[in-house]
Design a protein around this motif. Sequence first.
Motif, PDB file in Angstrom:
ATOM      1  N   GLU A  18       0.823  -1.210   0.000  1.00  0.00           N
ATOM      2  CA  GLU A  18       0.000   0.000   0.000  1.00  0.00           C
ATOM      3  C   GLU A  18       0.859   1.262   0.000  1.00  0.00           C
ATOM      4  O   GLU A  18       0.489   2.269  -0.595  1.00  0.00           O
ATOM      5  CB  GLU A  18      -0.944   0.005   1.204  1.00  0.00           C
ATOM      6  N   GLU A  19       2.006   1.203   0.674  1.00  0.00           N
ATOM      7  CA  GLU A  19       2.912   2.355   0.701  1.00  0.00           C
ATOM      8  C   GLU A  19       3.449   2.650  -0.699  1.00  0.00           C
ATOM      9  O   GLU A  19       3.622   3.799  -1.080  1.00  0.00           O
ATOM     10  CB  GLU A  19       4.065   2.114   1.674  1.00  0.00           C
ATOM     11  N   VAL A  20       3.695   1.599  -1.475  1.00  0.00           N
ATOM     12  CA  VAL A  20       4.171   1.787  -2.845  1.00  0.00           C
ATOM     13  C   VAL A  20       3.043   2.316  -3.717  1.00  0.00           C
ATOM     14  O   VAL A  20       3.233   3.248  -4.516  1.00  0.00           O
ATOM     15  CB  VAL A  20       4.739   0.463  -3.416  1.00  0.00           C
ATOM     16  N   VAL A  21       1.855   1.759  -3.540  1.00  0.00           N
ATOM     17  CA  VAL A  21       0.696   2.206  -4.322  1.00  0.00           C
ATOM     18  C   VAL A  21       0.397   3.676  -4.050  1.00  0.00           C
ATOM     19  O   VAL A  21       0.091   4.444  -4.970  1.00  0.00           O
ATOM     20  CB  VAL A  21      -0.537   1.319  -4.013  1.00  0.00           C
ATOM     21  N   LYS A  22       0.526   4.084  -2.804  1.00  0.00           N
ATOM     22  CA  LYS A  22       0.262   5.482  -2.431  1.00  0.00           C
ATOM     23  C   LYS A  22       1.378   6.423  -2.888  1.00  0.00           C
ATOM     24  O   LYS A  22       1.216   7.630  -2.834  1.00  0.00           O
ATOM     25  CB  LYS A  22       0.104   5.600  -0.912  1.00  0.00           C
ATOM     26  N   ARG A  24       4.384   6.622  -1.486  1.00  0.00           N
ATOM     27  CA  ARG A  24       5.258   7.023  -0.374  1.00  0.00           C
ATOM     28  C   ARG A  24       6.675   6.480  -0.573  1.00  0.00           C
ATOM     29  O   ARG A  24       7.645   7.129  -0.226  1.00  0.00           O
ATOM     30  CB  ARG A  24       4.677   6.546   0.941  1.00  0.00           C
ATOM     31  N   TYR A  25       6.783   5.264  -1.090  1.00  0.00           N
ATOM     32  CA  TYR A  25       8.065   4.624  -1.368  1.00  0.00           C
ATOM     33  C   TYR A  25       7.995   3.975  -2.739  1.00  0.00           C
ATOM     34  O   TYR A  25       6.910   3.702  -3.252  1.00  0.00           O
ATOM     35  CB  TYR A  25       8.380   3.520  -0.339  1.00  0.00           C
ATOM     36  N   THR A  26       9.176   3.665  -3.271  1.00  0.00           N
ATOM     37  CA  THR A  26       9.250   2.827  -4.471  1.00  0.00           C
ATOM     38  C   THR A  26       9.735   1.453  -4.016  1.00  0.00           C
ATOM     39  O   THR A  26      10.284   1.304  -2.913  1.00  0.00           O
ATOM     40  CB  THR A  26      10.250   3.399  -5.505  1.00  0.00           C
ATOM     41  N   TRP A  27       9.539   0.457  -4.865  1.00  0.00           N
ATOM     42  CA  TRP A  27      10.035  -0.873  -4.532  1.00  0.00           C
ATOM     43  C   TRP A  27      11.555  -0.847  -4.370  1.00  0.00           C
ATOM     44  O   TRP A  27      12.101  -1.534  -3.510  1.00  0.00           O
ATOM     45  CB  TRP A  27       9.628  -1.894  -5.594  1.00  0.00           C
ATOM     46  N   GLN A  28      12.228  -0.041  -5.188  1.00  0.00           N
ATOM     47  CA  GLN A  28      13.682   0.064  -5.107  1.00  0.00           C
ATOM     48  C   GLN A  28      14.118   0.609  -3.749  1.00  0.00           C
ATOM     49  O   GLN A  28      15.038   0.094  -3.125  1.00  0.00           O
ATOM     50  CB  GLN A  28      14.222   0.956  -6.236  1.00  0.00           C
ATOM     51  N   GLN A  29      13.436   1.659  -3.286  1.00  0.00           N
ATOM     52  CA  GLN A  29      13.778   2.229  -1.979  1.00  0.00           C
ATOM     53  C   GLN A  29      13.590   1.207  -0.861  1.00  0.00           C
ATOM     54  O   GLN A  29      14.434   1.068   0.028  1.00  0.00           O
ATOM     55  CB  GLN A  29      12.909   3.452  -1.695  1.00  0.00           C
ATOM     56  N   LEU A  30      12.473   0.506  -0.898  1.00  0.00           N
ATOM     57  CA  LEU A  30      12.195  -0.482   0.142  1.00  0.00           C
ATOM     58  C   LEU A  30      13.203  -1.623   0.096  1.00  0.00           C
ATOM     59  O   LEU A  30      13.662  -2.106   1.137  1.00  0.00           O
ATOM     60  CB  LEU A  30      10.769  -1.008  -0.001  1.00  0.00           C
TER      61      LEU A  30
END
Length: 102
Positions: A18-22, A24-30
């Motif tokens: 959900e954080e990526v969808v919103k 707030r973050y990208t998959w790369q950052q996470l």
Amino acid sequence: MQIDDFKAFVKTIPAIREEVVKGRYTWQQLYEFYVLYGEDDKMWEPYKHNRTDLTGLLDILKNVDLDALSKSFEGLQKILDLVSTFVVKEQPKSQNRQWYDD
């Protein structure tokens, strides 16, 4: 190999998606955060907390005795049926009138 570990980790905590969808973050950052700090870092705690609440709820639902619940609902239905026999149901006067009452 760490990418597979990260994917498995993310699957255990759906709130991260959900954080990526919103945005707030990208998959790369996470993923980079995961590689640098690991899955035990404080950054993941809010997401793990949400998972724990859902897991606890699922555990409660697993332990519900459906037969006992059904019997409780049957007992409640009997009580409601009994109470409804004591309740006087008045029909609106307009429905009680006949054509000759006008």
